[in-house]
Design an enzyme around this catalytic site. Structure first.
Site, PDB file in Angstrom:
ATOM      1  CE  LYS A 132      -1.728   2.684   3.112  1.00 26.71           C
ATOM      2  NZ  LYS A 132      -1.728   4.039   2.501  1.00 26.71           N
ATOM      3  CB  THR A 159       7.405   6.568  16.447  1.00 27.26           C
ATOM      4  OG1 THR A 159       8.744   6.624  15.916  1.00 27.26           O
ATOM      5  CG2 THR A 159       7.422   5.810  17.763  1.00 27.26           C
ATOM      6  CD  GLU A 160       0.087   9.058  16.381  1.00 26.04           C
ATOM      7  OE1 GLU A 160       0.731   9.955  15.794  1.00 26.04           O
ATOM      8  OE2 GLU A 160      -1.141   9.085  16.559  1.00 26.04           O
ATOM      9  CD  GLU A 170      13.894   0.494   8.864  1.00 27.73           C
ATOM     10  OE1 GLU A 170      14.309   1.432   9.572  1.00 27.73           O
ATOM     11  OE2 GLU A 170      14.535  -0.544   8.647  1.00 27.73           O
ATOM     12  CB  CYS A 186      12.623   8.604   8.961  1.00 24.05           C
ATOM     13  SG  CYS A 186      13.408   7.475   7.819  1.00 24.05           S
ATOM     14  CD  GLU A 238      10.259  11.854  12.227  1.00 22.87           C
ATOM     15  OE1 GLU A 238       9.234  11.218  12.531  1.00 22.87           O
ATOM     16  OE2 GLU A 238      11.174  11.382  11.525  1.00 22.87           O
TER      17      GLU A 238
END
Lengths: 299, 502
Positions: free
Chosen positions: B205, B259-260, B279, B313, B414
């Site tokens: 996706k 990360t969430e 990742e 990232c 971030e």
């Protein structure tokens, strides 16, 4: 039956029974909760009282493991290998005591207990040898398409919570703890709940084997008292759920809790594995990170 | 929405001279032609080797972030569509792909790599149109690296027994892969190449804002005669991604993103047999010591944070400068930033393109505003060079915050945009302490002339990739991935195979 390694008062002498304690930060405290629980042998006969570790003990143990991590992970692999080998030496020297404890804890025959203890010693020696080889096997240089020197090396992931196997009280324990610490991690171990005594005696071996305090911390008691704290602890980097073999519900709950800070997880197998075959690298590599370092090449 | 993010012109001019170099060296526009790309008005889902209509007939629009022009209607995959895609992948896995020899699988991958090279200009232009990134980067970084990944993993397909994971490693089955919008084609290559090389089939996706190169990749699979179902592409947003991750017949989940979301994926797969690689986010420390060659370091800092609009990232978003050179370095950094050309992604002279979406722009603005509030009353400032931003599209000027402390949100969270936070340090130990003071651990940079210091600092840093005297370098042979909350598993290199075999 009487407590481990003793018999009824010999020649009118009353034996000195052992008080089994926790092992945290290189010391042997009782549980801060003051609680203990009865440990029976395989036939249900009283063996000893062991400390029932609390959530606070688990947190203290994590703190001790964190404190020990910089020093332990910075040791040279050669030195860590020496320390692991030293554990094997000291364990070998207390062979008789361990055979006795394993036999009573697991209700196995003497020969089976001897085999388990011998293999535990041999396994420590096997892992000791890995200390200065694992980087050569799983690390290396990367031939990138450009003028750079680039290499990847494994590094310990940090503090690892270990739920030790529930059946195999010594060999299983050694098989999950040695791979974690030989690579430079520090750990907090929740031992077999029903068979904790060899783990505590192993703590005494660790304490006298040049293993720095805090590298291995040992908690006895009910898993339900400590493992949720360890799984959700934000300063724990990884968790080994091997000890929850056959309890997928609890294992899943702990894995969900571990996701909060993205702990590395070694999942629980469907049934406790046979610990006798030579292990692969997975028990080590699950708790290793790979660091890749780049530098330009030029004059 | 012009220059509302730029601080006062007086501050901007400080240290850069009254006239910016950009004004002296004015470039004529050098736009790359769009003629090479043929964008269809609508796209279906790529399932079982064909483009098919979504079950519920829903679609969404993908736009050019530089102009807000609608590019195409793209199908939105529902759970039923994901079901179909997974079934197609399973069929292809069982009947064809897992039975095929590594040698033959490798040849398909080589074919794909070659077609990526042959159609590289088309892919680069399409990527820049859909994503907003400068053509200079899509042409020189994204597309060549995507092809290189297929080449690299193609060669592994018939050598897996030598990869160090046992004599006869086996594929896992169907891999469900969800990728982000910052490097749409490159992330696709990072995910699909190792999965196919190891004998898995995939349902991928792409991100909802950047689906077009993945759909062009679907055509490339057709052109390569890849067996139907080996690669399936389902477009959609978060719901589609969740359906892929949670699908009971998916054996492996690979995710790149925040990360969430990574956390929620880790919870979703708990208690299942699914293997996972994640990742996730980062907040890289780029550490500059006082003996670093300053101009070289400045180039590295600029590349570290302004490459791909900071949508990286592993971007070097926290600059740690040794106190003794901070003033000089910042002056030169500002001078360099003033030469960055922000604008049309298809212009070959553009350094910084468009922010990928209105939503992302809002996030960047919000955090930058928080940064400004946090700095209020202190010695630090928010600074951007003077630059004219286009009137339509999503734009954010290269921005630097000085006088930042570790407690500030802009030093901890971030931002995923062209925003640099500058902190200072006095000793190497302090630099390491500050660098590691983060829940993330994806990447880091070191700038110093002293080799022994590079090795010492690299040792101390808790990060998966450490660039010394360089930054943001990638290569298919080179494992990439994070420590701590930056995720687990590695992509690239021999290590990248591990997540796809048992």
């Amino acid at each position: 039956m009487t407590p481990i390694s003793s018999s009824e008062a010999r020649g009118g002498r009353l034996e000195v029974r052992k008080t089994y304690k926790l092992y945290i930060g290189g010391a042997f405290p009782r549980s801060e909760s003051g609680r203990s629980y009865v440990v029976n042998d395989a036939k249900g006969t009283f063996l000893a009282n062991a400390s029932a570790a609390s959530r606070k003990d688990a947190r203290d143990a994590v703190q001790a493991a964190r404190k020990a991590f910089p020093g332990w992970s910075a040791r040279t692999p050669y030195n860590r290998g020496q320390v692991l080998y030293r554990i094997a030496e000291v364990l070998e020297g207390r062979r008789a005591q361990f055979v006795d404890e394993v036999q009573r804890s697991e209700g196995s025959g003497k020969r089976a207990a001897e085999a388990a203890v011998d293999l535990s010693v041999d396994r420590l020696v096997w892992y000791a040898g890995w200390a200065d080889k694992i980087a050569q096997v799983v690390g290396g240089t990367n031939p990138v398409a450009g003028p750079y020197f680039n290499f990847s090396l494994p590094e310990p992931t940090g503090v690892v919570a270990v739920v030790a196997p529930q059946q195999s009280s010594l060999l299983g324990l050694v098989s999950v703890v040695a791979p974690v610490v030989v690579t430079g991690n520090t750990c907090v171990v929740a031992t077999s709940s029903a068979r904790p005594l060899p783990a505590i005696t192993l703590s005494e071996v660790l304490a006298t084997s040049d293993v720095p305090g805090g590298v291995v911390n040992v908690l006895t008691g009910a898993l339900a008292d400590t493992t949720p704290t360890l799984a959700s602890h934000m300063d724990v980097n990884a968790i080994d759920l091997t000890g929850l073999a056959g309890d997928p519900e609890t294992a899943t709950a702990l894995e969900v809790a571990a996701a909060e800070n993205l702990k590395r997880v070694r999942r629980a197998p469907a049934a406790e594995p046979d610990w006798t075959p030579e292990p692969g690298l997975e028990a080590m590599t699950t708790f290793l990170e790979t660091k890749t370092v780049w530098h330009p090449i030029g004059i | 929405m012009a220059n509302d993010d730029i601080s006062t012109p007086g501050t901007a001019a400080a240290g850069t001279g009254a006239t910016s170099p950009a004004a002296i060296f004015d470039y004529a526009p050098a736009p790359e032609s769009r003629a090479v790309v043929d964008i269809r008005s609508s796209y279906g889902l790529f399932i079982g080797g064909e483009f098919v209509d979504p079950a519920q007939g829903r679609s969404f629009k993908t736009i050019s972030p530089a102009t807000e022009e609608v590019l195409a209607e793209v199908a939105e995959a529902s759970e039923a569509d994901v079901d179909r895609a997974v079934a197609a992948a399973r069929r292809a896995y069982t009947r064809v792909w897992s039975k095929m020899s590594g040698r033959e699988r490798g040849k398909y991958l080589f074919r794909i790599a070659r077609i990526l090279q042959e159609r590289s200009r088309e892919l680069a232009v399409l990527e820049s149109i859909d994503n907003g990134k400068p053509i200079r980067e899509s042409r020189d970084v994204d597309v060549p690296l995507a092809a290189a990944h297929f080449f690299y993993y193609a060669g592994w397909a018939d050598k897996l027994g030598h990869a160090g994971f046992g004599d006869d490693p086996q594929p896992l089955g169907v891999a469900g892969q969800v990728i982000p919008w910052n490097f749409p084609l490159m992330m696709l290559a990072w995910k699909i190449a190792p999965a196919l090389a190891t004998g898995n089939t995939v349902v991928l996706k792409p991100a909802e804002t950047t689906p077009l190169t993945a759909l062009l990749f679907a055509e490339i699979c057709q052109q390569a005669d890849l067996p139907p179902g080996v690669v399936n592409i389902v477009t959609g947003a978060g719901d589609t991604g969740r359906a892929v991750v949670a699908h009971p017949d998916v054996d492996k989940v690979a995710f790149t993103g925040s990360t969430e979301v990574g956390r929620s994926i880790a919870k979703t797969v708990a208690g299942t047999e699914k293997r996972v690689t994640l990742e996730l986010g980062g907040k890289a420390a780029n550490i500059v010591f006082d003996d670093a060659p300053v101009d070289q370091a400045v180039e590295g800092i600029v590349n570290g944070i302004f490459f791909n609009q900071g949508h990286v990232c592993c971007a070097g978003s926290r600059l740690l400068v040794q106190e003794s050179i901070a003033e000089e370095l910042l002056e030169r950094l500002k001078r360099r930033m003033a030469t960055l050309r922000v604008g049309d992604p298809l212009d070959k002279n553009t350094d910084v393109g468009a922010i990928n979406s209105a939503e992302q722009l809002a996030k960047i603005r919000e955090l930058a505003d928080v940064g400004e509030t946090e700095l209020a009353g202190g010695p630090g400032e928010r600074w951007s060079p003077p630059c004219d931003l286009p009137g339509t599209g999503f734009w954010f000027p290269p921005t630097v915050f000085t006088g930042v402390t570790q407690a500030h949100r802009i030093a901890r969270e971030e931002i995923f945009g062209p925003v640099l936070s500058v902190l200072t340090f006095r000793t190497p130990a302090e630099a390491v302490e500050k660098a590691n003071n983060s829940p993330f651990g994806l990447s880091a940079g070191i700038w110093t002339d002293k080799g022994s210091r590079i090795l010492w600092v690299a040792n101390q840093l808790r990060a998966g990739v450490v660039w010394a005297n360089t930054f943001n370098k990638f290569d298919p042979t080179s494992p990439f991935g994070g420590y701590k909350e930056s995720g687990y598993g590695r992509e690239g290199g021999r290590h990248g195979l591990e997540g796809y075999i048992r």
